[in-house]
Every structure is written in structure tokens, then in C-alpha cells.
Design a protein around this motif. Structure first.
Motif, PDB file in Angstrom:
ATOM      1  N   TYR A 176       0.837  -1.196   0.000  1.00  0.00           N
ATOM      2  CA  TYR A 176       0.000   0.000   0.000  1.00  0.00           C
ATOM      3  C   TYR A 176       0.879   1.256   0.000  1.00  0.00           C
ATOM      4  CZ  TYR A 176      -3.940  -2.955   1.316  1.00  0.00           C
ATOM      5  OH  TYR A 176      -4.914  -3.909   1.338  1.00  0.00           O
ATOM      6  N   PRO A 177       0.535   2.247  -0.806  1.00  0.00           N
ATOM      7  CA  PRO A 177       1.297   3.498  -0.780  1.00  0.00           C
ATOM      8  C   PRO A 177       0.664   4.515   0.160  1.00  0.00           C
ATOM      9  CG  PRO A 177      -0.134   3.474  -2.687  1.00  0.00           C
ATOM     10  CD  PRO A 177      -0.416   2.203  -1.924  1.00  0.00           C
ATOM     11  N   PRO A 178       1.452   5.358   0.777  1.00  0.00           N
ATOM     12  CA  PRO A 178       0.890   6.465   1.560  1.00  0.00           C
ATOM     13  C   PRO A 178       0.506   7.613   0.634  1.00  0.00           C
ATOM     14  CG  PRO A 178       3.267   6.475   1.721  1.00  0.00           C
ATOM     15  CD  PRO A 178       2.904   5.293   0.884  1.00  0.00           C
ATOM     16  N   LYS A 179      -0.203   8.570   1.197  1.00  0.00           N
ATOM     17  CA  LYS A 179      -0.753   9.646   0.379  1.00  0.00           C
ATOM     18  C   LYS A 179       0.352  10.474  -0.277  1.00  0.00           C
ATOM     19  CE  LYS A 179      -4.092  13.412   0.401  1.00  0.00           C
ATOM     20  NZ  LYS A 179      -5.136  14.107   1.170  1.00  0.00           N
ATOM     21  N   ASP A 336      -1.917  17.955   5.989  1.00  0.00           N
ATOM     22  CA  ASP A 336      -1.080  16.931   6.613  1.00  0.00           C
ATOM     23  C   ASP A 336      -0.926  15.736   5.677  1.00  0.00           C
ATOM     24  OD1 ASP A 336      -0.846  18.495   8.798  1.00  0.00           O
ATOM     25  OD2 ASP A 336      -2.073  17.255  10.139  1.00  0.00           O
ATOM     26  N   LEU A 337       0.310  15.346   5.441  1.00  0.00           N
ATOM     27  CA  LEU A 337       0.584  14.152   4.635  1.00  0.00           C
ATOM     28  C   LEU A 337       1.071  12.993   5.494  1.00  0.00           C
ATOM     29  CD1 LEU A 337       2.376  15.764   1.560  1.00  0.00           C
ATOM     30  CD2 LEU A 337      -0.013  15.040   1.736  1.00  0.00           C
ATOM     31  N   ARG A 338       1.711  13.334   6.575  1.00  0.00           N
ATOM     32  CA  ARG A 338       2.250  12.310   7.485  1.00  0.00           C
ATOM     33  C   ARG A 338       3.008  11.236   6.707  1.00  0.00           C
ATOM     34  NH1 ARG A 338      -0.519  12.633  12.705  1.00  0.00           N
ATOM     35  NH2 ARG A 338      -2.358  13.953  12.515  1.00  0.00           N
ATOM     36  N   TYR A 340       5.545   9.929   7.358  1.00  0.00           N
ATOM     37  CA  TYR A 340       6.215   8.958   8.226  1.00  0.00           C
ATOM     38  C   TYR A 340       5.400   7.676   8.364  1.00  0.00           C
ATOM     39  CZ  TYR A 340       3.039  11.054  11.664  1.00  0.00           C
ATOM     40  OH  TYR A 340       1.927  11.540  12.314  1.00  0.00           O
ATOM     41  N   ARG A 341       4.204   7.678   7.836  1.00  0.00           N
ATOM     42  CA  ARG A 341       3.411   6.456   7.842  1.00  0.00           C
ATOM     43  C   ARG A 341       3.763   5.641   6.591  1.00  0.00           C
ATOM     44  NH1 ARG A 341      -2.714   8.552   9.451  1.00  0.00           N
ATOM     45  NH2 ARG A 341      -2.216   9.179  11.582  1.00  0.00           N
TER      46      ARG A 341
ATOM     47  N   TYR B 239       0.466   1.000  10.609  1.00  0.00           N
ATOM     48  CA  TYR B 239      -0.627   1.810  10.069  1.00  0.00           C
ATOM     49  C   TYR B 239      -1.389   1.005   9.026  1.00  0.00           C
ATOM     50  CZ  TYR B 239       1.690   5.831  12.198  1.00  0.00           C
ATOM     51  OH  TYR B 239       2.253   6.693  13.096  1.00  0.00           O
ATOM     52  N   MET B 244      -2.850   5.445   6.018  1.00  0.00           N
ATOM     53  CA  MET B 244      -1.864   6.044   5.118  1.00  0.00           C
ATOM     54  C   MET B 244      -2.533   6.896   4.049  1.00  0.00           C
ATOM     55  SD  MET B 244       1.185   3.308   4.612  1.00  0.00           S
ATOM     56  CE  MET B 244       0.205   2.021   3.881  1.00  0.00           C
TER      57      MET B 244
END
Lengths: 548, 250
Positions: A176-179, A336-338, A340-341, B239, B244
Motif C-alpha cells: 500500500y502506498p501512503p498519500k 497533513d501528509l504524514r 512517516y506512515r 498503520y 496512510m
């Protein structure tokens, strides 16, 4: 083993050394793997691998846990032969079982065919010794295939239109990719580029006894659950399970020993965990310490046969240091992108790796989309007077995402590693001295591509762009892509190793790290180092049939 | 491990339990200078210049008070968000300076889990140091002291001495007043003209003590993480894909 303690000694348990140990051990060789750092994996040799001594903990990383520690192993940097030497925290990599693969992001692209044919592709470059590799992509491809399986690489075959051909799918699909990665990929796509999932040594599914990544975001601090494919928890563990591998952790090799003629190595001297000097012998010695530490060890292994350092008849040991030009366009977003997740990087594009034929900038390098900085490392990077504004008020924290290029730097004779005449480390060894300056092409590359990186971030929605050149920021070049200092080639006068990674001068000493790269390529180098190590090991085991 | 922290002592004899039972508004309303660091070991507390301090610190009490006031100036909080003081960043530094008073030394936490999100809590079991790590950290903290194995690069002034010397100098730079009694703005003004290298070092420690894992003595009750809206360590849960994809959801 004919009077030797082992068939092979492998010095350094990182990307190349781990693979080397596995391939040889799997073929029945008795192997000693000597690692300066500790073993953070208490169950590594057990039937079931569980956890590690790493944690989601930035403090221990700040304290150089399992990492190159400049307090005890200082490095010296000079911008030129006559420049003022500076003592810097540079080019740090993991120092433990797994080496740099413990704290790396896991980026594992293959190179393109043109990377190994750079001189044929772009011709001579004034002031640089651009060469073709002595092997081609087809020589390397079978070893990429097996390395990807052994390490466990996630990716999407066919997603990168510029990629070299491959025989089948990746061992596992992208996670899964983060935003942050997604919106940068969207921005890049709208500009006509070709973003794709970054091939990564991170499990997206349960794979070979190791769990899927849970996206904790602490890849750079050592994976607590072994979802990342460090060589420690993959090939070193596999090697241990053959019963043919002996680990020597917390042991610092101080010299390679040779017979009287210097034509053959007999073993290595090292300091054991108590600091006592010891010797171990073997039929073969493999140096896989990285492209700074391997030439350092070779230059330190002087003898009557090798007064200028082991295998250094060419005078090229330590020369042609390359480390990629890594520069970043950091976008500041108003949401917010965060980042770090999740994994550090999830997308990449290769559009800028295509040689242009232009006289100034020739080509750039692979581009990573995403990036992250830990809470503490971000906090300490700001002036204390601005802490409240940038951290507490959240102006930057949680709102940054980066577009970074792994620019291919030029191989220059003057860029090198040698031994500092006055600075020593905790083991009493002369410190490595780095001499490195950019080639004019390098500067032109940055000038040309920075705006393109910034445009991607801006198109993705960034309201502000910070252009970060790590070299300028630190006052010295810093990178973990250490390459070129024992370059391979056919001519012993122009290279240190032959095309199989064996020293021209010493028939049973081999190199299995990034030092053998003749050019730096436009891609993250780890997977290529590992594939090359596999190829070298297969040749050592059976020169007549070195198939993987 | 919040429950393993030394007991918090607050002005007026408020117990930690009372505090935890809902006195957040009290904390928020309290002037920082009178709140003090409020952490200490079994040796109780003492009050210096309005700062309530633990009695069993590695640093001598007045120096520790100066350190608390310095950390407070480097990362000031506000009514809602904890800064270095309420995160006990000074205590983090003190724990580092006295790391070798325990065995194993408090240098590298254990792993892989803190226990805050499941898994067996193991951070509090600090890892034994290797021989080289022990030399490294003893040299760094205590100085080389003429010991041969510590002088590979020449004599080293230890971190304990650097702190004590500079904290004394910081006190002296406040003139005929005590640094601990200066206002926040006055302390920041003093620091902006103080030894730049030391201020930089202390700031890095302030950041580590405010945002590092609580097992090292700072980030008390994860207040530093809460101040910036950060989730902290996440293993073994990590998470989800949704977390995410939707970072705005917190």
C-alpha cells in the motif's frame, strides 16, 4: 580446505557480503563471515526467526546503534588534494549483521542496459574516465532474478517503460502506498512522466518465513519484525541454516595476509570481541566492507610484496570514488501528509535516466517520490529559535514530501579514498580520508534537473518548494551509495578487479561491494551489488559453470 | 513505559495520581516556571527558584535547575502543548549523563516493542554494550581521563564535564541574577549569545528528550508526541492502508 580454517573468509556482512556468504555456503563451502558490528538478531540461526533488537526508536539511531559511529571511526573529507581537511560524519552505513541493508529504504531497482555501456552511449567526457562495464546487462540479468527471489523484492513488472527486460514478475506485488507518494506520482503523471511502484526489499505479503510490512515507518532504524529484506534476515540466515557458515561478530579485520610472494592471500588478521589480535586462514578472501572501508583495508594491508597496499599495482585502489549526486525538491503542502506512515519511498520514475545527447547535462538519474524524516531528525535540523514555528505549529512537520534524484556522478581519478596520516580510530587504524569534488557535468545536471523535480512537487500541490542539495547543506558530499574505488575491468593497468570481481594482482582475493562499479549508474545500487556478488560467488564455486 | 517513570512531583504537594486523574487544566494553567520539571527518583524532590526538581540527579541540584531552565528556553511549550519542561527533557539528559549507574547502561533500549501497542514490552531492558561500545560511551560521557584505550584520537572532555562547565558559565552569564529566575525571553536572549556549539548540543538533546521514546527518561507520558500530533512508535500494529491514505484523519 587443505590446511586452511575455512574455504572462504567474507569480510563484511552487508549487501554483497551476505549474498556471497549464502551462495558459497549453499554450495558446500565452509565460510567465515566476519562483521565488525553486533548481531541484533538473537534468533537468526533458529528454525523460526522472530523479531530483532531494533525498535521504533529514533534515539538509539541517534546514538549510532548498529551504525557507523564517527566518534570512534572518524572520517576526513577534503574537497581537493590541497584543501583543508574536515572531520565529518559522512557516508554512514549500518555496522552490524546486514550492514547497510539494515537501515536502507530497501529501494531495489535494476540498472538499464545503457548504464553498463556509458562510454559507448555518451562518449568521452573531459575530466572523467567514463568506461563501459566489462559485462553487459544480459550477463547480470540471471543473477538479478535469483537475488530478487532470495531477498524478496516487491514491484510491478512492466510498470516502468524505461526498465531493462526481465523474465517474470517480481516475487511479490507492491504494498500500500501512503498519500505523499500517491499525490507526487499523480503530479508526475500529469506532466507526462512515468511514475511506477518502486521495487523494494520490503515484504508486501508473508514471504519465506518473514511477515508483511505493517507500515510503521521506521525502515531507517532497522526493521523490528524483519519484514524488510536485509541480508541478515534473508541470505545470512539462509547461509546459517546450511550449517556451513560461521559468524564472527564484533570482530574488526585489520589486514589481509598474503604469502611471501604476495600472489595469494592466506587469511586475515582481526581483533576479536575482547580486542585481542587473532588470525584466521582460508583458501579465498572476499572483501565486502563497502567502497570506503574495502580500499581502506587494502591500503592498510601493506607488505613487502605490496608496499602501496594489497593488490595496488595499478595505483587505482581507492580511486574513482563515486556516491551519486543526491538532491531533493521538498514540497511544503498545506495539508497533513504524514509521510512517516509507511515505507520511505513508494514510487519512482526513470524518465530522466535517458541520455539526451546534449553537451551540458547528459542525463540525470532515477527519481524517488515520497521521502520522510523522523520526528527527532527533523527537529534537530531546524534552528532552535524556529522550533515552535516549524515543529509545534506544524508548519513543516507532517506537511513535507520530497522528489529526489539519484544523479549519476562522473568517475574521476582525483576522487578517492586513502588513509589519513594523523587521525586514527578506536581500533588504532588510520582513518579513511575522502577526497571528492564534483565534475562540471555534475553541477550542470543539478542545475538542469532541480526545476523539473520542483515542478513535480508543485504540480502535486506543494505551496512552497525547498531545494536541498545535501552536499551544500553539509559542507561535504554525503551519500550511502558508495561506489567505484576498486573498479573492475579487463586491463590490469586501468582497473583493480577483473570482470568477475577478482583482484588482478592477488588470485584468491575478491571484491563483493560497490567498489567494483566502473560507473555509478543512474539507479540505487544495492540490488546490483547483490547480483554482482552472487555472480562472483557462483564463479568462485565453479568457474566452468558459474550459473546462478 | 509511563508507569515506570519516576514519580511526578508538582507544586503544592499534588500527587502524580491526583494529577493524572484529571488535573490537565491545572497543568495547562500553571506557569511553567513554577511547574518545574517535576520528575525525580526515589530520593524525593526539592524546590530551587520555583522549579521543583528531583533530588537524585546525576547533576548537582543547582546545575540541574539551570539545565531545566535552559531546556525550557530551547523548546518552550504553551498552555496546551508540552515543551521540553513538561516532557522532562532535562531528565533525559541527566539519565544520559548517568547512564553507567545501571548495568546494562541506559544507552540502547531493548527491542522490538515498547508494549504500548501490543507485543511484549521490551524497550525497558537496555541492551548490554559490546566492548567497543562501552569504551565509546564511557569516553564520550566521562572523558578520556588519561586512560590509554580512550585516547585513540587524543584527550576527550566528557559530556558530564561539558555540561557542568557550560551550565556554570550559563549561570554566570546571567549576571547578578540567577539564570533560573530569568523570564523565558530573557533566557532565550542569553542563549542566543552563549557558546553556539554548546547550545546546539543542548538543543539536540532537548529535541531527543522531548520527542524520543519515554524509556530514555524524556517525553514524559508521551507529551512531546502529543504536542505535535505524532503517534510515536507503532509496532506491532503499524498503520492501515486507510491511515496512510487519509492522514488528515489523524
Amino acid at each position: 580446505m587443505a590446511g586452511s580454517d575455512f574455504d572462504a573468509i567474507v569480510v563484511g556482512a552487508g549487501a554483497g557480503g551476505g549474498v556471497m556468504a549464502y551462495v558459497l555456503a549453499a554450495r558446500g563451502w565452509k565460510v567465515a563471515l566476519i562483521e565488525k558490528g553486533r548481531n541484533p538478531y538473537p534468533t537468526l540461526g533458529d528454525p523460526v526467526l522472530s523479531g530483532s533488537l531494533f525498535g521504533n526508536d529514533e534515539v538509539r539511531t541517534r546514538r549510532f546503534y548498529a551504525y557507523q559511529d564517527p566518534f570512534i571511526e572518524p572520517r576526513i573529507y577534503r574537497a581537493g588534494e590541497s584543501a583543508t581537511p574536515l572531520q565529518k560524519d559522512l557516508q554512514g552505513l549500518g555496522v552490524c549483521l546486514g550492514g547497510g541493508t539494515v537501515q536502507y529504504d530497501g529501494d531495489s531497482p535494476r540498472v538499464q542496459q545503457t548504464c553498463l555501456r556509458l562510454r559507448s552511449t555518451i562518449g568521452d567526457i573531459e575530466g572523467a574516465d567514463v568506461v563501459d562495464w566489462p559485462i553487459g546487462y544480459d550477463d547480470l540479468a540471471p543473477y538479478y532474478d535469483v537475488t530478487e527471489q532470495a531477498i524478496g523484492i516487491q514491484g510491478e513488472a512492466g510498470a516502468d517503460p524505461f526498465a531493462a527486460p526481465r523474465r517474470g514478475p517480481y516475487p511479490m506485488p507492491p504494498g500500500y502506498p501512503p498519500k505523499g507518494g500517491l499525490i507526487l506520482a499523480t503530479g508526475a503523471r500529469s506532466l507526462g512522466y512515468h511514475p511506477h511502484p518502486m521495487p523494494m526489499a520490503v515484504n508486501s505479503i508473508y514471504y519465506r518465513g518473514r511477515p508483511a510490512c505493517v507500515n510503521c515507518g521506521f525502515c531507517r532504524h532497522g526493521c523490528p519484525i524483519n519484514a524488510k529484506g536485509s541480508t541478515a534476515v534473508t541470505v545470512v540466515r539462509d547461509a546459517l541454516l546450511t550449517g556451513n557458515l560461521t559468524l564472527f561478530c564484533e570482530c574488526c579485520v585489520t589486514a589481509v595476509e598474503t604469502d611471501g610472494s604476495g600472489a595469494r592471500a592466506t587469511g586475515v588478521r582481526y581483533l576479536d570481541p575482547n580486542g585481542d589480535p587473532k588470525t584466521v586462514t582460508a583458501r579465498h578472501v572476499v572483501l565486502a566492507c563497502n567502497a570506503i572501508e574495502t580500499p581502506r583495508l587494502m591500503l592498510d594491508s601493506r607488505s613487502s610484496a605490496w608496499p602501496d597496499g594489497l593488490g595496488n599495482s595499478s595505483g587505482l585502489v581507492g580511486r574513482y570514488l563515486m556516491m551519486h549526486l543526491i538532491f531533493v525538491a521538498i514540497g511544503v503542502f498545506d495539508e497533513d501528509l504524514r509521510t512517516y506512515r509507511g515505507r520511505v519511498v513508494t514510487h519512482a520514475l526513470a524518465d530522466f535516466t535517458v541520455p539526451t545527447g546534449s553537451p551540458g547535462w547528459l542525463r540525470g538519474g532515477y527519481v524517488e517520490l515520497g521521502g520522510q524524516e523522523g520526528l527527532i531528525s527533523q527537529g534537530v535540523s531546524y534552528p532552535w529559535m524556529l522550533h515552535r514555528e516549524l515543529m509545534l505549529d506544524g508548519r513543516y512537520f507532517k506537511r513535507l514530501a520530497g522528489v529526489s534524484m539519484m544523479g549519476e556522478d562522473m568517475p574521476q581519478y582525483a576522487n578517492r579514498v586513502d588513509l589519513d596520516p594523523s587521525v586514527h580510530d578506536v581500533y588504532g587504524r588510520a582513518a579513511a580520508r575522502i577526497t571528492y569534488a564534483r565534475h562540471p557535468h555534475d553541477d550542470e545536471m543539478i542545475d538542469h534537473y532541480f526545476p523539473k523535480l520542483a515542478a513535480i512537487a508543485r504540480t502535486a500541490g506543494a505551496k512552497q518548494i525547498m531545494q536541498v542539495d545535501m552536499t551544500e547543506q553539509l559542507g561535504a558530499p554525503d551519500s550511502k551509495h558508495l561506489l567505484g574505488t576498486t573498479r573492475m575491468g579487463i586491463d590490469p593497468a586501468l582497473s583493480v578487479c577483473d570482470p568477475w570481481g577478482r583482484l588482478h594482482d592477488v588470485e584468491n582475493v575478491w571484491i563483493a561491494d560497490g567498489g567494483i562499479f566502473p560507473t555509478s549508474t543512474a539507479f540505487n545500487p544495492t540490488l546490483t551489488q547483490q547480483a554482482l556478488a552472487w555472480r562472483t560467488a557462483a564463479y568462485m564455486a565453479d568457474p566452468e559453470d558459474p550459473r546462478p | 513505559m509511563p508507569e515506570d517513570h519516576p514519580p511526578v512531583s508538582l507544586p503544592g504537594g499534588i500527587s502524580r495520581r491526583q494529577f493524572l486523574q484529571g488535573a490537565v487544566t491545572l497543568v495547562c494553567a500553571a506557569p511553567i516556571a513554577s511547574l518545574g520539571v517535576g520528575c525525580g527518583g526515589s530520593g524525593g524532590t526539592r524546590v530551587i527558584d520555583g522549579w521543583e526538581l528531583p533530588a537524585d540527579t546525576t547533576l548537582e541540584a543547582h546545575r540541574f535547575a539551570t539545565l531545566v531552565a535552559m531546556m525550557d528556553a530551547l523548546i518552550p511549550g504553551d498552555e496546551v502543548r508540552a515543551g521540553a519542561t513538561r516532557a522532562h527533557a532535562a531528565y533525559y539528559v541527566d539519565q544520559l549523563l548517568g547512564a553507567f549507574t545501571t548495568d546494562p547502561p541506559r544507552i540502547y533500549a531493548g527491542g522490538p516493542y515498547s508494549g504500548r501497542h501490543g507485543g511484549v514490552a521490551s524497550f525497558q531492558y537496555f541492551q548490554p554494550l559490546t566492548r567497543v561500545e562501552r569504551i565509546r560511551w564511557q569516553t564520550y560521557l566521562e572523558g578520556s581521563q588519561g586512560i590509554a584505550e580512550r585516547e585513540w584520537g587524543g584527550p576527550v572532555v566528557g559530556l558530564v564535564e561539558r555540561y557542568t562547565t557550560n551550565l556554570d558559565a550559563l549561570q554566570a552569564s546571567a549576571g547578578n541574577r540567577r539564570f533560573t529566575t530569568l523570564t523565558l525571553d530573557e533566557r532565550r536572549q542569553v542563549l542566543s549569545g552563549f557558546d553556539e556549539e554548546f547550545v546546539r548540543l543542548a538543543y539536540e538533546h532537548a529535541v531527543e528528550g522531548t520527542y524520543g521514546d519515554p524509556v530514555y527518561g524524556g517525553n514524559y507520558l508521551s507529551r512531546g508526541w502529543a504536542a505535535v500530533g505524532y503517534e510515536g512508535d507503532r509496532q506491532p500494529v503499524g498503520y492501515t492502508a486507510r491511515q496512510m491514505a487519509h492522514p488528515e484523519e489523524g
